[in-house]
Design a protein around this motif. Structure first.
Motif, PDB file in Angstrom:
ATOM      1  N   LEU A  60      35.224  45.073  35.616  1.00  0.00           N
ATOM      2  CA  LEU A  60      34.894  43.843  34.912  1.00  0.00           C
ATOM      3  C   LEU A  60      35.013  42.706  35.916  1.00  0.00           C
ATOM      4  CD1 LEU A  60      34.427  42.123  32.333  1.00  0.00           C
ATOM      5  CD2 LEU A  60      36.906  42.214  31.963  1.00  0.00           C
ATOM      6  N   LEU A  61      33.961  41.913  36.062  1.00  0.00           N
ATOM      7  CA  LEU A  61      33.920  40.881  37.092  1.00  0.00           C
ATOM      8  C   LEU A  61      33.742  39.499  36.476  1.00  0.00           C
ATOM      9  CD1 LEU A  61      31.483  42.647  39.609  1.00  0.00           C
ATOM     10  CD2 LEU A  61      33.988  42.660  39.649  1.00  0.00           C
ATOM     11  N   ILE A  62      34.511  38.536  36.967  1.00  0.00           N
ATOM     12  CA  ILE A  62      34.423  37.147  36.519  1.00  0.00           C
ATOM     13  C   ILE A  62      34.427  36.255  37.761  1.00  0.00           C
ATOM     14  CG2 ILE A  62      35.557  35.278  35.263  1.00  0.00           C
ATOM     15  CD1 ILE A  62      34.466  37.396  33.430  1.00  0.00           C
ATOM     16  N   SER A  63      33.424  35.409  37.899  1.00  0.00           N
ATOM     17  CA  SER A  63      33.406  34.473  39.022  1.00  0.00           C
ATOM     18  C   SER A  63      34.495  33.428  38.824  1.00  0.00           C
ATOM     19  CB  SER A  63      32.038  33.795  39.118  1.00  0.00           C
ATOM     20  OG  SER A  63      32.056  32.799  40.122  1.00  0.00           O
ATOM     21  N   SER A  64      35.315  33.246  39.856  1.00  0.00           N
ATOM     22  CA  SER A  64      36.386  32.253  39.773  1.00  0.00           C
ATOM     23  C   SER A  64      36.088  31.032  40.623  1.00  0.00           C
ATOM     24  CB  SER A  64      37.712  32.876  40.226  1.00  0.00           C
ATOM     25  OG  SER A  64      37.628  33.306  41.576  1.00  0.00           O
ATOM     26  N   GLY A  65      34.964  31.019  41.309  1.00  0.00           N
ATOM     27  CA  GLY A  65      34.593  29.904  42.166  1.00  0.00           C
ATOM     28  C   GLY A  65      33.524  30.347  43.144  1.00  0.00           C
ATOM     29  N   VAL A  66      33.074  29.437  43.981  1.00  0.00           N
ATOM     30  CA  VAL A  66      31.987  29.782  44.893  1.00  0.00           C
ATOM     31  C   VAL A  66      32.437  30.745  45.979  1.00  0.00           C
ATOM     32  CG1 VAL A  66      30.722  27.651  44.491  1.00  0.00           C
ATOM     33  CG2 VAL A  66      32.433  27.727  46.301  1.00  0.00           C
ATOM     34  N   HIS A  67      33.730  30.828  46.227  1.00  0.00           N
ATOM     35  CA  HIS A  67      34.251  31.759  47.226  1.00  0.00           C
ATOM     36  C   HIS A  67      35.235  32.758  46.617  1.00  0.00           C
ATOM     37  CE1 HIS A  67      33.053  28.407  50.029  1.00  0.00           C
ATOM     38  NE2 HIS A  67      32.555  29.448  50.660  1.00  0.00           N
ATOM     39  N   GLY A  68      35.265  32.898  45.298  1.00  0.00           N
ATOM     40  CA  GLY A  68      36.266  33.754  44.671  1.00  0.00           C
ATOM     41  C   GLY A  68      35.743  34.578  43.523  1.00  0.00           C
ATOM     42  N   LEU A  69      36.485  35.654  43.220  1.00  0.00           N
ATOM     43  CA  LEU A  69      36.107  36.576  42.149  1.00  0.00           C
ATOM     44  C   LEU A  69      37.365  37.184  41.551  1.00  0.00           C
ATOM     45  CD1 LEU A  69      33.484  38.030  40.954  1.00  0.00           C
ATOM     46  CD2 LEU A  69      34.056  39.918  42.493  1.00  0.00           C
ATOM     47  N   TRP A  70      37.400  37.278  40.219  1.00  0.00           N
ATOM     48  CA  TRP A  70      38.437  38.015  39.514  1.00  0.00           C
ATOM     49  C   TRP A  70      37.831  39.333  39.035  1.00  0.00           C
ATOM     50  CZ3 TRP A  70      40.394  33.597  35.772  1.00  0.00           C
ATOM     51  CH2 TRP A  70      41.101  32.654  36.530  1.00  0.00           C
ATOM     52  N   ALA A  71      38.608  40.393  39.117  1.00  0.00           N
ATOM     53  CA  ALA A  71      38.105  41.698  38.687  1.00  0.00           C
ATOM     54  C   ALA A  71      39.226  42.503  38.045  1.00  0.00           C
ATOM     55  CB  ALA A  71      37.518  42.464  39.880  1.00  0.00           C
ATOM     56  N   TRP A  72      38.828  43.397  37.132  1.00  0.00           N
ATOM     57  CA  TRP A  72      39.760  44.332  36.509  1.00  0.00           C
ATOM     58  C   TRP A  72      39.143  45.726  36.560  1.00  0.00           C
ATOM     59  CZ3 TRP A  72      39.123  39.386  34.994  1.00  0.00           C
ATOM     60  CH2 TRP A  72      40.265  38.617  34.758  1.00  0.00           C
ATOM     61  N   ILE A  73      39.952  46.671  37.003  1.00  0.00           N
ATOM     62  CA  ILE A  73      39.532  48.072  37.057  1.00  0.00           C
ATOM     63  C   ILE A  73      40.321  48.835  36.000  1.00  0.00           C
ATOM     64  CG2 ILE A  73      39.526  50.162  38.475  1.00  0.00           C
ATOM     65  CD1 ILE A  73      39.154  48.334  40.915  1.00  0.00           C
ATOM     66  N   ALA A  74      39.618  49.568  35.139  1.00  0.00           N
ATOM     67  CA  ALA A  74      40.265  50.321  34.065  1.00  0.00           C
ATOM     68  C   ALA A  74      40.180  51.817  34.365  1.00  0.00           C
ATOM     69  CB  ALA A  74      39.597  50.017  32.725  1.00  0.00           C
ATOM     70  N   THR A  75      41.314  52.509  34.297  1.00  0.00           N
ATOM     71  CA  THR A  75      41.355  53.944  34.534  1.00  0.00           C
ATOM     72  C   THR A  75      42.126  54.627  33.414  1.00  0.00           C
ATOM     73  OG1 THR A  75      43.389  53.793  35.838  1.00  0.00           O
ATOM     74  CG2 THR A  75      41.313  53.614  37.040  1.00  0.00           C
ATOM     75  N   SER A  76      41.822  55.893  33.205  1.00  0.00           N
ATOM     76  CA  SER A  76      42.536  56.666  32.183  1.00  0.00           C
ATOM     77  C   SER A  76      43.825  57.258  32.743  1.00  0.00           C
ATOM     78  CB  SER A  76      41.633  57.790  31.671  1.00  0.00           C
ATOM     79  OG  SER A  76      41.219  58.615  32.758  1.00  0.00           O
ATOM     80  N   HIS A  77      44.052  57.079  34.045  1.00  0.00           N
ATOM     81  CA  HIS A  77      45.228  57.616  34.716  1.00  0.00           C
ATOM     82  C   HIS A  77      45.914  56.485  35.480  1.00  0.00           C
ATOM     83  CE1 HIS A  77      41.871  57.595  37.539  1.00  0.00           C
ATOM     84  NE2 HIS A  77      42.760  57.475  38.512  1.00  0.00           N
ATOM     85  N   LEU A  78      47.088  56.737  35.997  1.00  0.00           N
ATOM     86  CA  LEU A  78      47.790  55.748  36.813  1.00  0.00           C
ATOM     87  C   LEU A  78      47.232  55.829  38.231  1.00  0.00           C
ATOM     88  CD1 LEU A  78      50.099  53.647  36.667  1.00  0.00           C
ATOM     89  CD2 LEU A  78      51.615  55.423  37.569  1.00  0.00           C
ATOM     90  N   PRO A  79      46.472  54.841  38.671  1.00  0.00           N
ATOM     91  CA  PRO A  79      45.819  54.951  39.982  1.00  0.00           C
ATOM     92  C   PRO A  79      46.786  54.677  41.126  1.00  0.00           C
ATOM     93  CG  PRO A  79      45.318  52.826  38.993  1.00  0.00           C
ATOM     94  CD  PRO A  79      46.129  53.590  37.973  1.00  0.00           C
ATOM     95  N   ASP A  80      46.469  55.232  42.261  1.00  0.00           N
ATOM     96  CA  ASP A  80      47.251  55.002  43.473  1.00  0.00           C
ATOM     97  C   ASP A  80      46.598  53.862  44.247  1.00  0.00           C
ATOM     98  OD1 ASP A  80      48.779  55.058  45.729  1.00  0.00           O
ATOM     99  OD2 ASP A  80      47.981  56.948  46.508  1.00  0.00           O
ATOM    100  N   ILE A  81      47.107  52.642  44.075  1.00  0.00           N
ATOM    101  CA  ILE A  81      46.459  51.501  44.719  1.00  0.00           C
ATOM    102  C   ILE A  81      46.674  51.493  46.227  1.00  0.00           C
ATOM    103  CG2 ILE A  81      46.514  50.086  42.640  1.00  0.00           C
ATOM    104  CD1 ILE A  81      48.908  48.630  43.741  1.00  0.00           C
TER     105      ILE A  81
END
Length: 432
Positions: free
Chosen positions: A253-274
């Motif tokens: 899921l992507l949301i523009s936060s400014g001309v040089h920025g972006l907010w994002a959310w990644i959804a998984t069914s498991h606990l991901p290893d970041i």
């Protein structure tokens, strides 16, 4: 209020009514002043004074890293642009690209045009206060000082008023485009969720096509200012998609936060290893990560953590291209991003199965706490607990099994979690 904004982007200053002979010394002084101020070190006090004046009016800029960064870039660009013309009787005023980008970022965040205008007026007040003090210190002749003040005031006001035409026009264009864009509705829904409102149900037309029941990893991505704004969003979107693929997740899921920025959310069914997240493909891209958390509450909390990590990354000299909250959480808590929920999250994460509400869990926590307070001396811990040393050893082994790692592995984090729990009590333990 009806807004009629002329799109003038330049203005030639008319000659001053005073004679050239009267104003020549003032222009000479301003020309020499401008040459000195073109040094970064000389201009920094002025830029800091303007920044402080803006923060006095809008304290929340301090917590909004991206908006604050764009505002600072705009202030700097205005100042150095103004220095280039300050010693001239005629000049052209054009809004710097950094100021236009700042206006577009303010529009994308949903701030009103009144905030944009008030920001510039606050900056003008800060500049005028500082310059007045400087001129009183550096020009003992009251006649020359008065002439310089008049020219500086006229020039700075003309610069600001003329540039604002183009800046506000850019804001209005961006706001209109954003309102027409389908991203606008998605942005409003996400911002409502972040404010604590419930997420739309799956059968709602406002559903985000993003599973709120899953585990969420929030990302805050941004580019350096030198990346042209027209390229920044595409680069950040591609990198966010790359991260989602690496974590075995659907598109984020992507949301523009400014001309040089972006907010994002990644959804998984498991606990991901970041830890598997690769660094950005360019040195001009940066990433801050929240910790993986489930549900709507996790959606919010992970985003708050990512924003806190971004604040550290943009203010610390030793930060890398990727900054994960879980690696700097103690720094965040110590430097202003802590709240009771952050402490609760720390306790839940660090204690794990040791955070249950049973009598045995409390006994094991007390033993670990006394062991840590005794600097790892088992006999001293046993004395404080009133038990035999072998009992302490046995309990420590049980505690480590519940933790899933040796106590020494996360000693500082573990002790901080236990100290917070000692102060607040069981109210901060996870619900049974």
């Amino acid at each position: 209020m009806k807004t009629a904004i002329p799109r003038t982007q330049r203005h030639v200053r008319e000659p001053m009514p005073a004679s050239a002979e009267d104003t020549a010394p003032a222009f000479e002084w301003l020309t020499a002043f401008a040459l000195r101020m073109r040094s970064e070190s000389e201009s920094e006090p002025i830029l800091s004074a303007v920044d402080s004046a803006i923060q006095e009016t809008f304290p929340h800029y301090l917590t909004d890293v991206e908006v604050h960064r764009e505002v600072r870039a705009a202030t700097r660009a205005h100042w150095f642009g103004f220095l280039a013309v300050i010693g001239r009787s005629q000049f052209e005023a054009r809004p710097p690209a950094e100021a236009v980008n700042g206006a577009r970022t303010v529009a994308r965040r949903g701030y009103g045009v009144d905030m944009l205008l008030k920001t510039y007026r606050a900056a003008q007040r800060g500049l005028w206060r500082y310059i007045t003090q400087v001129l009183h210190q550096q020009i003992p002749d009251p006649q020359l000082r008065g002439a310089v003040l008049v020219i500086f005031w006229e020039h700075s006001t003309l610069w600001l008023d003329t540039c604002l035409d183009g800046i506000v026009a850019a804001y209005m264009d961006e706001r209109e485009h954003h309102t027409r864009n389908s991203d606008a509705q998605r942005t409003e829904i996400v911002q409502a969720i972040l404010r604590g409102e419930p997420a739309p149900p799956a059968d709602s037309p406002d559903h985000l096509a993003h599973s709120m029941d899953n585990v969420h990893v929030a990302l805050v991505l941004w580019t350096d200012p030198e990346v042209p704004a027209r390229y920044a969003t595409g680069l950040l979107r591609d990198y966010a998609a790359q991260i989602a693929r690496a974590l075995g997740a659907p598109p984020p899921l992507l949301i523009s936060s400014g001309v040089h920025g972006l907010w994002a959310w990644i959804a998984t069914s498991h606990l991901p290893d970041i830890a598997a997240v690769a660094p950005p493909p360019s040195a001009h891209l940066h990433l801050a990560l929240g910790t993986p958390r489930p549900g709507v509450a996790g959606f919010r909390r992970s985003h708050l953590e990512a924003c806190a990590a971004q604040r550290i990354a943009t203010s610390a000299q030793n930060s890398g291209a990727v900054t994960a909250y879980q690696d700097i959480d103690l720094v965040c808590l110590l430097t202003g991003d802590g709240d009771i929920e952050s402490v609760r999250a720390l306790i839940e994460r660090e204690l794990g199965q040791l955070a249950d509400r049973s009598e045995q869990g409390a006994r094991l926590r007390d033993t670990v706490f006394e062991f840590l307070c005794a600097a790892g001396n088992i006999d001293a811990a046993a004395s404080r607990l009133g038990v035999h040393g072998n009992t302490v050893r046995y309990r420590l082994k049980q505690a480590e099994r519940r933790l899933g790692h040796p106590i020494e592995t996360r000693r500082v984090h573990l002790e901080l979690a236990l100290r917070c729990l000692e102060v607040y009590g069981e109210q901060l333990l996870p619900a049974p």
